[in-house]
Design a protein around this motif. Structure first.
Motif, short mmCIF file in Angstrom:
data_model
loop_
_atom_site.label_atom_id
_atom_site.label_comp_id
_atom_site.label_asym_id
_atom_site.label_seq_id
_atom_site.Cartn_x
_atom_site.Cartn_y
_atom_site.Cartn_z
N TYR A 1 0.84 -1.19 0.00
CA TYR A 1 0.00 0.00 0.00
C TYR A 1 0.87 1.25 0.00
CZ TYR A 1 1.10 0.35 4.99
OH TYR A 1 1.76 0.47 6.19
N ARG A 2 0.33 2.32 -0.52
CA ARG A 2 1.03 3.60 -0.53
C ARG A 2 0.89 4.26 0.84
NH1 ARG A 2 2.02 6.24 -5.36
NH2 ARG A 2 2.64 7.96 -3.98
N LYS A 3 1.92 4.09 1.65
CA LYS A 3 1.90 4.62 3.01
C LYS A 3 1.79 6.14 3.01
CE LYS A 3 4.32 4.22 7.43
NZ LYS A 3 4.22 5.66 7.78
N ASP A 4 2.49 6.79 2.07
CA ASP A 4 2.46 8.25 2.04
C ASP A 4 1.06 8.76 1.77
OD1 ASP A 4 2.59 7.17 -0.55
OD2 ASP A 4 3.58 8.94 -1.37
N VAL A 5 0.33 8.09 0.90
CA VAL A 5 -1.03 8.52 0.57
C VAL A 5 -1.97 8.29 1.75
CG1 VAL A 5 -3.02 8.07 -0.91
CG2 VAL A 5 -0.71 8.18 -1.90
N LEU A 6 -1.90 7.11 2.36
CA LEU A 6 -2.79 6.84 3.50
C LEU A 6 -2.46 7.75 4.68
CD1 LEU A 6 -3.31 2.96 3.55
CD2 LEU A 6 -4.59 4.73 2.35
N ASP A 7 -1.17 8.02 4.90
CA ASP A 7 -0.78 8.93 5.99
C ASP A 7 -1.37 10.32 5.75
OD1 ASP A 7 0.62 6.95 7.28
OD2 ASP A 7 2.60 7.68 6.69
N ARG A 8 -1.34 10.77 4.52
CA ARG A 8 -1.86 12.10 4.20
C ARG A 8 -3.37 12.16 4.46
NH1 ARG A 8 0.01 13.79 -1.53
NH2 ARG A 8 1.92 12.96 -0.57
N GLU A 9 -4.02 11.02 4.29
CA GLU A 9 -5.47 10.95 4.52
C GLU A 9 -5.81 10.59 5.96
OE1 GLU A 9 -8.07 11.51 2.30
OE2 GLU A 9 -6.50 12.33 0.99
N GLY A 10 -4.80 10.35 6.80
CA GLY A 10 -5.05 9.95 8.18
C GLY A 10 -5.64 8.57 8.30
N GLU A 11 -5.29 7.68 7.39
CA GLU A 11 -5.86 6.33 7.34
C GLU A 11 -4.80 5.28 7.65
OE1 GLU A 11 -8.97 5.32 6.52
OE2 GLU A 11 -9.93 6.94 5.42
N GLN A 12 -5.25 4.16 8.20
CA GLN A 12 -4.42 2.98 8.39
C GLN A 12 -4.63 2.02 7.23
OE1 GLN A 12 -2.20 2.43 10.98
NE2 GLN A 12 -2.66 4.60 11.39
N PRO A 13 -3.66 1.14 6.96
CA PRO A 13 -3.88 0.16 5.88
C PRO A 13 -5.07 -0.74 6.21
CG PRO A 13 -1.92 -0.39 7.15
CD PRO A 13 -2.34 0.98 7.58
N PRO A 14 -5.77 -1.18 5.21
CA PRO A 14 -7.02 -1.93 5.45
C PRO A 14 -6.78 -3.30 6.05
CG PRO A 14 -6.46 -1.97 3.11
CD PRO A 14 -5.50 -1.02 3.77
N ARG A 15 -7.67 -3.68 6.96
CA ARG A 15 -7.66 -5.02 7.54
C ARG A 15 -8.83 -5.85 7.03
NH1 ARG A 15 -5.21 -6.62 12.03
NH2 ARG A 15 -7.13 -7.61 12.79
N THR A 16 -9.80 -5.21 6.43
CA THR A 16 -10.99 -5.91 5.93
C THR A 16 -11.24 -5.53 4.48
OG1 THR A 16 -12.58 -4.20 6.53
CG2 THR A 16 -12.01 -5.80 8.25
N TRP A 17 -12.02 -6.35 3.81
CA TRP A 17 -12.39 -6.04 2.44
C TRP A 17 -13.15 -4.71 2.37
CZ3 TRP A 17 -14.49 -11.43 0.50
CH2 TRP A 17 -13.39 -12.25 0.17
N ALA A 18 -14.03 -4.45 3.31
CA ALA A 18 -14.81 -3.21 3.28
C ALA A 18 -13.90 -2.00 3.35
CB ALA A 18 -15.83 -3.20 4.42
N GLU A 19 -12.88 -2.05 4.21
CA GLU A 19 -11.94 -0.94 4.31
C GLU A 19 -11.14 -0.79 3.02
OE1 GLU A 19 -9.64 -1.93 7.70
OE2 GLU A 19 -11.21 -1.43 9.14
N LYS B 1 9.69 4.81 -7.99
CA LYS B 1 8.96 6.02 -7.65
C LYS B 1 8.28 5.93 -6.28
CE LYS B 1 8.12 7.42 -12.43
NZ LYS B 1 7.10 7.73 -13.47
N VAL B 2 8.24 4.72 -5.70
CA VAL B 2 7.59 4.57 -4.40
C VAL B 2 8.58 4.17 -3.31
CG1 VAL B 2 5.37 4.00 -5.46
CG2 VAL B 2 6.95 2.16 -4.86
N ALA B 3 9.87 4.20 -3.59
CA ALA B 3 10.88 3.83 -2.58
C ALA B 3 10.70 4.70 -1.34
CB ALA B 3 12.27 3.99 -3.16
N GLY B 4 10.60 4.03 -0.18
CA GLY B 4 10.42 4.74 1.08
C GLY B 4 9.03 5.28 1.29
N ARG B 5 8.10 4.97 0.42
CA ARG B 5 6.76 5.54 0.50
C ARG B 5 5.66 4.48 0.55
NH1 ARG B 5 6.75 9.11 -4.76
NH2 ARG B 5 4.70 9.76 -3.98
N PHE B 6 6.03 3.24 0.81
CA PHE B 6 5.03 2.17 0.82
C PHE B 6 5.24 1.27 2.03
CE2 PHE B 6 8.60 0.12 -1.19
CZ PHE B 6 8.52 -1.21 -0.78
N GLY B 7 4.25 0.43 2.29
CA GLY B 7 4.35 -0.57 3.34
C GLY B 7 3.71 -1.86 2.86
N ALA B 8 3.76 -2.89 3.72
CA ALA B 8 3.18 -4.19 3.38
C ALA B 8 2.52 -4.76 4.63
CB ALA B 8 4.23 -5.14 2.85
#
Length: 424
Positions: free
Chosen positions: A155-173, A286-293
């Motif tokens: 996931y794009r950590k930089d994008v979710l951080d900017r939105e104040g979101e955590q990576p999804p744990r469920t399909w709905a998220e 282009k996403v080095a240092g900006r993503f997570g798993a």
């Protein structure tokens, strides 16, 4: 061969052909001569990394009478499998040990191409528990796990951080974020491997099992796909395409196409194997240092990944079973497994390595991968796996192209798998 390389490059050695494995490891009732020792031939699929040759050099220096020669097969999963099977059916003894994709173990065992192994010969209790199941058929051990794999959600950590979101744990998220956040940043929402090939079977199996269903049970003798859970898993994928958070471009993705889409900054979420972590972190990404798993999500929490990887098996025509067993032990030893990870970027099967602080510093995704492997499942076991996977791919292709509903797809798949399971 790209899908197997990408699956942790798990079929890095598509077949290890050795001339050796004597007395221990192969059961006496297989007809394989005990006590056979001699030079070894290791046959592998193409597209290798550079880590294997030094490992074999070390072996060769310590075993001058059991020298290993490396032979590469074509850079194609289908061609690799076809050439291996052609040799095995011929009854020739060119292949002594095969490093086979985990999904092929049942097929090769049922056909009598590989010999059952003595469990006590190998330290299976030191391996990650689920990987051992991929090496068994009909209650017997037919191979030794060599490398493993499990899918991760990048996931794009930089994008979710900017939105104040955590990576999804469920399909709905996942669906909410893919539908609402991705478009704001000019990104596609989610991609897996949806081209009709082995990767599509993997993605479908993960969706079905994450929803609590299954495709086949036992060793492929019972069709279990006709269930509400399987329909829910297929609906998750079909709705993604219909609603646009899975782009239609993704219907043409294999591992490498989907990796490039994420690495080039075109995706918010990607399901792929651990090898992507190193590639996406490399210079020029282009996403080095900006993503997570994180682990794959499911309907109500963490989902279920499919196990990838490869297993080492001894050909039933091997003349040197003792040397083969020793080489298998060498390649699955903790020292060599550490090198498999550190120098080959392949996930090891030894459980202790996933808790090694030095390795975790170098490979931060190891704890996540361990969690995913421990909850992962094999692809459907069947002595006719080649037919099973083609049926899954064909049905899933029509489903995701919106040519069939989930109900229709499940009913069709149940019929086709029933026909396959009844074949003699």
């Amino acid at each position: 061969m790209r899908w197997m390389r990408a699956a942790g490059r798990a079929l890095l050695v598509a077949a290890v052909v050795l001339a050796g494995y004597a007395g221990f490891g192969v059961r006496a009732d297989t007809g394989v001569a005990a006590g056979g020792r001699g030079p070894l031939t290791l046959v592998t699929a193409g597209d290798l990394t550079d880590y294997l040759s030094p490992l074999l050099d070390d072996w060769n220096q310590g075993h001058p009478g059991e020298h290993v020669t490396l032979v590469e097969l074509p850079d194609s999963a289908d061609e690799t499998r076809a050439q291996m099977i052609s040799e095995l059916r011929s009854g020739r003894d060119r292949f002594d040990v095969l490093n086979i994709d985990v999904a092929w173990t049942s097929e090769f065992a049922a056909a009598g191409w590989i010999s059952p192994l003595e469990r006590d010969r190998f330290p299976l209790d030191t391996f990650l528990r689920p990987v051992v199941d991929t090496a068994t058929f009909d209650g017997r051990l037919y191979a030794v796990p060599y490398v493993t794999n499990a899918g991760l959600l990048y996931y794009r950590k930089d994008v979710l951080d900017r939105e104040g979101e955590q990576p999804p744990r469920t399909w709905a998220e996942l669906v909410r974020q893919a539908r609402t956040i991705a478009p704001k940043y000019g990104l596609d929402g989610y991609a897996g491997q949806f081209l009709p090939y082995e990767g599509l079977t993997v993605n479908v199996t993960e969706a079905v099992h994450s929803a609590g269903g299954s495709i086949l049970q036992g060793d492929g003798t019972r069709v279990s796909v006709d269930s509400g859970a399987a329909r829910a898993g297929l609906r998750f994928l079909a709705d993604g395409v219909r609603d646009g958070w899975i782009s239609r471009d993704a219907l043409g993705y294999k591992e490498e196409e989907s990796r490039r889409a994420f690495q080039d900054g075109r995706l918010l979420f990607l399901r792929n194997w651990p090898y992507v972590y190193a590639d996406a972190s490399a210079e020029g990404s282009k996403v080095a240092g900006r993503f997570g798993a994180v682990p794959l999500p499911g309907p109500d929490g963490p989902g279920t990944s499919v196990l990838g990887g490869s297993n080492l098996a001894v050909s039933s025509t091997s003349r040197h079973p003792a040397s083969a067993a020793d080489l298998i032990s060498y390649l699955t030893s903790e020292r060599v497994q550490r090198q498999v990870l550190a120098e080959g970027s392949l996930p090891p099967v030894r459980a202790a390595l996933y808790e090694d602080p030095e390795l975790i510093r170098a490979y931060p995704y190891l704890p996540t991968l361990r969690q995913s492997v421990l909850s992962a499942v094999p692809r459907p076991k069947s002595p006719r796996y080649d037919q099973v996977t083609l049926a899954v791919q064909a049905v899933a292709q029509d489903l995701m192209a919106q040519r069939q509903t989930p109900d229709q797809a499940v009913a069709r798949l149940a019929r086709e798998l029933g026909t396959i399971s009844r074949k003699g």
